[in-house]
Enzyme design. Sequence first.
Site, PDB file in Angstrom:
ATOM      1  N   GLN A  88      32.969  40.304  37.431  1.00  0.00           N
ATOM      2  CA  GLN A  88      32.805  41.558  38.707  1.00  0.00           C
ATOM      3  C   GLN A  88      31.664  42.288  38.635  1.00  0.00           C
ATOM      4  O   GLN A  88      31.677  42.640  37.460  1.00  0.00           O
ATOM      5  CB  GLN A  88      34.352  42.597  38.109  1.00  0.00           C
ATOM      6  CG  GLN A  88      34.725  43.156  39.512  1.00  0.00           C
ATOM      7  CD  GLN A  88      34.757  42.789  40.807  1.00  0.00           C
ATOM      8  OE1 GLN A  88      34.689  41.659  40.950  1.00  0.00           O
ATOM      9  NE2 GLN A  88      34.050  42.925  41.967  1.00  0.00           N
ATOM     10  N   ASP A 110      31.832  32.944  42.572  1.00  0.00           N
ATOM     11  CA  ASP A 110      30.617  33.157  43.015  1.00  0.00           C
ATOM     12  C   ASP A 110      29.652  32.928  44.032  1.00  0.00           C
ATOM     13  O   ASP A 110      28.858  33.655  44.771  1.00  0.00           O
ATOM     14  CB  ASP A 110      29.923  34.578  42.213  1.00  0.00           C
ATOM     15  CG  ASP A 110      31.229  35.606  41.789  1.00  0.00           C
ATOM     16  OD1 ASP A 110      32.267  36.100  43.116  1.00  0.00           O
ATOM     17  OD2 ASP A 110      32.120  36.496  41.124  1.00  0.00           O
ATOM     18  N   LYS A 141      42.121  40.300  43.951  1.00  0.00           N
ATOM     19  CA  LYS A 141      41.843  38.696  43.760  1.00  0.00           C
ATOM     20  C   LYS A 141      42.535  37.666  42.593  1.00  0.00           C
ATOM     21  O   LYS A 141      43.147  36.666  43.511  1.00  0.00           O
ATOM     22  CB  LYS A 141      40.372  38.815  43.309  1.00  0.00           C
ATOM     23  CG  LYS A 141      38.897  39.208  43.653  1.00  0.00           C
ATOM     24  CD  LYS A 141      37.831  38.996  42.528  1.00  0.00           C
ATOM     25  CE  LYS A 141      36.815  39.629  43.299  1.00  0.00           C
ATOM     26  NZ  LYS A 141      35.704  39.368  43.357  1.00  0.00           N
TER      27      LYS A 141
HETATM   28  N1  LIG Z   1      31.516  39.134  41.054  1.00  0.00           N
HETATM   29  C1  LIG Z   1      30.934  39.725  42.094  1.00  0.00           C
HETATM   30  N2  LIG Z   1      31.204  41.070  41.898  1.00  0.00           N
HETATM   31  C2  LIG Z   1      31.268  41.348  43.816  1.00  0.00           C
HETATM   32  C3  LIG Z   1      31.323  40.681  44.186  1.00  0.00           C
HETATM   33  C4  LIG Z   1      31.317  39.189  44.970  1.00  0.00           C
HETATM   34  O1  LIG Z   1      31.906  39.245  45.804  1.00  0.00           O
HETATM   35  N3  LIG Z   1      31.569  39.104  42.894  1.00  0.00           N
HETATM   36  N4  LIG Z   1      31.637  41.323  45.509  1.00  0.00           N
HETATM   37  C5  LIG Z   1      32.151  43.019  45.979  1.00  0.00           C
HETATM   38  C6  LIG Z   1      32.778  43.484  46.149  1.00  0.00           C
HETATM   39  N5  LIG Z   1      34.162  42.609  46.900  1.00  0.00           N
HETATM   40  C7  LIG Z   1      34.705  41.628  45.068  1.00  0.00           C
HETATM   41  O2  LIG Z   1      33.874  41.913  44.561  1.00  0.00           O
HETATM   42  C8  LIG Z   1      35.111  42.924  47.145  1.00  0.00           C
HETATM   43  C9  LIG Z   1      34.868  44.139  48.219  1.00  0.00           C
HETATM   44  C10 LIG Z   1      35.815  44.862  49.339  1.00  0.00           C
HETATM   45  C11 LIG Z   1      37.250  43.242  49.107  1.00  0.00           C
HETATM   46  C12 LIG Z   1      38.051  44.284  49.875  1.00  0.00           C
HETATM   47  O3  LIG Z   1      39.243  43.682  50.649  1.00  0.00           O
HETATM   48  N6  LIG Z   1      37.455  45.224  50.601  1.00  0.00           N
HETATM   49  C13 LIG Z   1      39.080  45.747  51.663  1.00  0.00           C
HETATM   50  C14 LIG Z   1      39.097  47.490  51.446  1.00  0.00           C
HETATM   51  C15 LIG Z   1      39.420  47.111  49.738  1.00  0.00           C
HETATM   52  C16 LIG Z   1      39.667  48.614  49.768  1.00  0.00           C
HETATM   53  O4  LIG Z   1      40.734  49.557  50.201  1.00  0.00           O
HETATM   54  O5  LIG Z   1      38.604  49.517  48.160  1.00  0.00           O
HETATM   55  C17 LIG Z   1      38.142  45.412  52.878  1.00  0.00           C
HETATM   56  O6  LIG Z   1      37.166  45.578  53.956  1.00  0.00           O
HETATM   57  O7  LIG Z   1      39.641  45.417  53.889  1.00  0.00           O
HETATM   58  C18 LIG Z   1      36.927  42.402  48.394  1.00  0.00           C
HETATM   59  C19 LIG Z   1      35.929  42.114  47.703  1.00  0.00           C
HETATM   60  C20 LIG Z   1      31.143  43.653  44.970  1.00  0.00           C
HETATM   61  N7  LIG Z   1      30.846  42.633  44.141  1.00  0.00           N
END
Ligand SMILES: Nc1nc2c(c(=O)[nH]1)N[C@@H](CN(C=O)c1ccc(C(=O)N[C@@H](CCC(=O)O)C(=O)O)cc1)CN2
Length: 298
Positions: A112, A135, A68
């Site tokens: 987060q 969010d 982020k």
């Molecule tokens: N405050 C928040 N917490 C959480 C959220 C949210 O939207 N707001 N969502 C999820 C986690 N999340 C964002 O925070 C999130 C999860 C995954 C990815 C992402 O880009 N994943 C990659 C792989 C990354 C890796 O190597 O692990 C992919 O899918 O290609 C971004 C954001 C829970 N908490």
Amino acid sequence: MRESGSFAPIGSTGMSAQLLDGKQISTEIIGEVRSKVDFRVANAFRAPALAVVLVGDDPASAVYVRNKKKACESAGIRSLSYEFPASLSEDALLDLVRSLNEDPAVDGILVQLPLPSHMNAERVIETINPLKDVDGFHPYNFGRLALKMPLLRPCTPHGVMVMLEKTGVDLVGKDAVVIGASNIVGRPAALELLLARATVTICHSRTRDLADKVRAADVVVAGVGIPNFVQGDWIKPGAIVIDVGINRQADGKLCGDVQFDIARTRASWITPVPGGVGPMTIAMLMRNTFDASVNLNP
Ligand SMILES: Nc1nc2c(c(=O)[nH]1)N[C@@H](CN(C=O)c1ccc(C(=O)N[C@@H](CCC(=O)O)C(=O)O)cc1)CN2
């Protein structure tokens, strides 16, 4: 490229679904946010600022927060980092949120999730000023989405809708099945699909005949957090499959909730994991932060 807007039954033809590349789409969106930020800055506004709050040492959360902050850099958004050990008290976190609410130099507040188990995440989210709730988790923003008057939309479901738009398929009247009813993914995704006038079925852990429901769906959105939970041969030929699951396997590799290799031989469009919905979540966060900053500093 297959003609957009069509639901050709491709499963039997040996064809493979087109991939919805979340990395590429998110890069485009972050570039668009950057252009809008640059325009505002050239017109004497300050750059938007996002407060990123991380409590504890969950390794996955650390990766997401790092990504982020990187996205903020690309979008021209100032990120302000607040990192604490898991022992932080809930009162201390609430005090921080209240001070960020009052700070005119902060446009967006992101706490987060998950938070350590001694904290009440709902209370923390409710303490965030809804106008800074980038969010889109605050009941005010959730309620606005439910009432067809969205303001700051939850990032992951909004990202799902942007991906669906990219297919060119008109969602009006389509049968959409959402698997999972979490506050972050399933519930708001169902509201978004309803807003797009799809016919929405929300499935959860007590749903009966799940396979039959998926077999009838034109659009499947899976967000349960169980690897390969949705079997590939449940997918209706020509359906669009959006996999929100991000599951780490024993070998360290990531996989989604959908049995990808089989599903892709039946679907018309499918998202990969990684590189699908995950990056879109971050792109939509950048867009929300820009929008919040415009709303707060018109
Ligand atoms: N405050 C928040 N917490 C959480 C959220 C949210 O939207 N707001 N969502 C999820 C986690 N999340 C964002 O925070 C999130 C999860 C995954 C990815 C992402 O880009 N994943 C990659 C792989 C990354 C890796 O190597 O692990 C992919 O899918 O290609 C971004 C954001 C829970 N908490």
